[in-house]
Design a protein around this motif. Sequence first.
Motif, PDB file in Angstrom:
ATOM      1  N   ASP A 184       0.854  -1.178   0.000  1.00  0.00           N
ATOM      2  CA  ASP A 184       0.000   0.000   0.000  1.00  0.00           C
ATOM      3  C   ASP A 184       0.895   1.235   0.000  1.00  0.00           C
ATOM      4  O   ASP A 184       2.058   1.178   0.423  1.00  0.00           O
ATOM      5  CB  ASP A 184      -0.903  -0.002   1.236  1.00  0.00           C
ATOM      6  CG  ASP A 184      -2.077   0.946   1.079  1.00  0.00           C
ATOM      7  OD1 ASP A 184      -2.216   1.529  -0.018  1.00  0.00           O
ATOM      8  OD2 ASP A 184      -2.838   1.115   2.051  1.00  0.00           O
ATOM      9  N   ASN A 185       0.381   2.357  -0.484  1.00  0.00           N
ATOM     10  CA  ASN A 185       1.180   3.576  -0.522  1.00  0.00           C
ATOM     11  C   ASN A 185       0.281   4.786  -0.340  1.00  0.00           C
ATOM     12  O   ASN A 185      -0.940   4.705  -0.482  1.00  0.00           O
ATOM     13  CB  ASN A 185       1.982   3.685  -1.824  1.00  0.00           C
ATOM     14  CG  ASN A 185       1.105   3.519  -3.053  1.00  0.00           C
ATOM     15  OD1 ASN A 185       0.000   4.027  -3.115  1.00  0.00           O
ATOM     16  ND2 ASN A 185       1.597   2.800  -4.037  1.00  0.00           N
ATOM     17  N   VAL A 187       5.501   9.974  -3.445  1.00  0.00           N
ATOM     18  CA  VAL A 187       5.149   8.872  -2.565  1.00  0.00           C
ATOM     19  C   VAL A 187       5.557   9.234  -1.138  1.00  0.00           C
ATOM     20  O   VAL A 187       6.741   9.353  -0.824  1.00  0.00           O
ATOM     21  CB  VAL A 187       5.841   7.567  -3.002  1.00  0.00           C
ATOM     22  CG1 VAL A 187       5.488   6.429  -2.045  1.00  0.00           C
ATOM     23  CG2 VAL A 187       5.445   7.202  -4.419  1.00  0.00           C
ATOM     24  N   ARG A 221       5.067   4.034   1.933  1.00  0.00           N
ATOM     25  CA  ARG A 221       4.855   2.780   1.215  1.00  0.00           C
ATOM     26  C   ARG A 221       5.166   1.631   2.167  1.00  0.00           C
ATOM     27  O   ARG A 221       6.171   1.657   2.879  1.00  0.00           O
ATOM     28  CB  ARG A 221       5.742   2.701  -0.014  1.00  0.00           C
ATOM     29  CG  ARG A 221       5.632   1.382  -0.784  1.00  0.00           C
ATOM     30  CD  ARG A 221       6.483   1.424  -2.031  1.00  0.00           C
ATOM     31  NE  ARG A 221       5.968   2.401  -2.982  1.00  0.00           N
ATOM     32  CZ  ARG A 221       6.691   2.925  -3.964  1.00  0.00           C
ATOM     33  NH1 ARG A 221       7.966   2.625  -4.080  1.00  0.00           N
ATOM     34  NH2 ARG A 221       6.142   3.787  -4.803  1.00  0.00           N
TER      35      ARG A 221
END
Length: 479
Positions: A365-366, A373, A376
Amino acid sequence: MKGIGVSKKTQQPEVRGSRGPVPAKSKRNKQPSQPDRSVFESNAAGIDIGAREIFVAVPADRDEHPVRKCETFTGDLHQMAEWLVRCGITTAAMESTGVYWIPVYEVLEQHGIKPCLVNPRNMKNVPGKRTDFHECQWIQHLHSLGLLHSAFRPDADVCAVRSLMRHRNDLVMMASEHIQHMQKALTQMNVQFQHVISDITGLTGLAILDAIVAGERNPEALAKLRDPSIKASEETIRKSLEGNWRAEHILALKQRLSLYRSHRGLIDECDKEIEKLMAAFEPRVDPDDKPMPEDRKQKQRKRKKKSGSPDFNMRTEAYKLFGVDLTQIPGLMALVFMLFSEVGRDMSRWPTAAHFVSWLGLCPDNDISGGKVLWRGGRKTKNRAGTLFRLAAHSLHRDQTPMGDYLRRMKAKLGPAAATTATAHKIAIIFYTMVSKQREYDASLWAKRDETREKRLEARFQKQAAQRGYKLVPLEPAA
């Protein structure tokens, strides 16, 4: 030239045309009234569940008092469901609060109302007073806009198996606690018997424990109860049975042994009931018409039956239930029925294997904001089926199969935790593919992937050697 731009002064949209820029309409100019947000579930209700009372909210135009409170008695729940039917409600959302939601869920289903069980973390309330009265209205509002997603719940017959399987697991845990307390009593008496044999609840262990409880204290007489299959010699067992036989520890040992046998009887009774429920399911395949594939794990199945495993033939029953032999998947030999009780055998609930793995919480998941980003990692969720796949992956550390090789390779690359998740991810995909497409496990596909990986590794070494001015030459095979 016509176009759309932003003025530097006001930072508001402007339209450039032949007559010059025309400012966009400000908020002071009269605008047509904006339509309300589209309602996806116009016949939705919201329920806030408690141990003693629940609050129910319906749309404001359905009743003079759109929010009502009722107690959790069975008669009151049926009256609440009848009121929802009179209000034209077809679906109702509720939080998954402990086990209090189960009676409400079943009553709604009996009255033809589709229940929507949601995760409380997905329904964060707006700032303000967080009371049950306002909470049910907030749930109803979110559900009417289609913002709540129902949690997965298998069919009623699968739920019955799931309840018994979870109850059985609790009994097994209680029985294991009694075994630990028996070992504690032996240790306090300095009887090292539990360190000599692998299982004190086997034939030799129970025979010696019964003799000790009955009053036998002679180590030589106790050692003669040794089963011939025990690896430890009779002399070693005799030495381990010398201790100080204190009365209080003997009493604790006696009671724990009685409780262990009592729980074993309850587990056997539970196994018989589970077997009856399993027999009620329509088999997908008949082993007589379509024999099971060759068992690749014959050596493992010839071992002594582990304590706590069901008495019926798990492989045959699982084959009839799923239509494929899932016990051939590395790590899933003893977890097939537990997985059936958690996810069932209807994989159409998840469109693809990626959806299934995401629901299990076995995918990365991020958090992305502004194209960057921010975070993560593994998804923080508690899923019983996902835990079972993790247990299957964790058991493959010493397994001499391609799946075991993959786990060890990922451990060296990612670390133990991430490697377990990656291997569980792969096992879950294989499980989904076999059940949904009715295909048997084919271990030969690993050989093709290994060959591709070896070629990729060799090409990388060749490239690294060429960058440093070297040339790799393969060794000639030995004569």
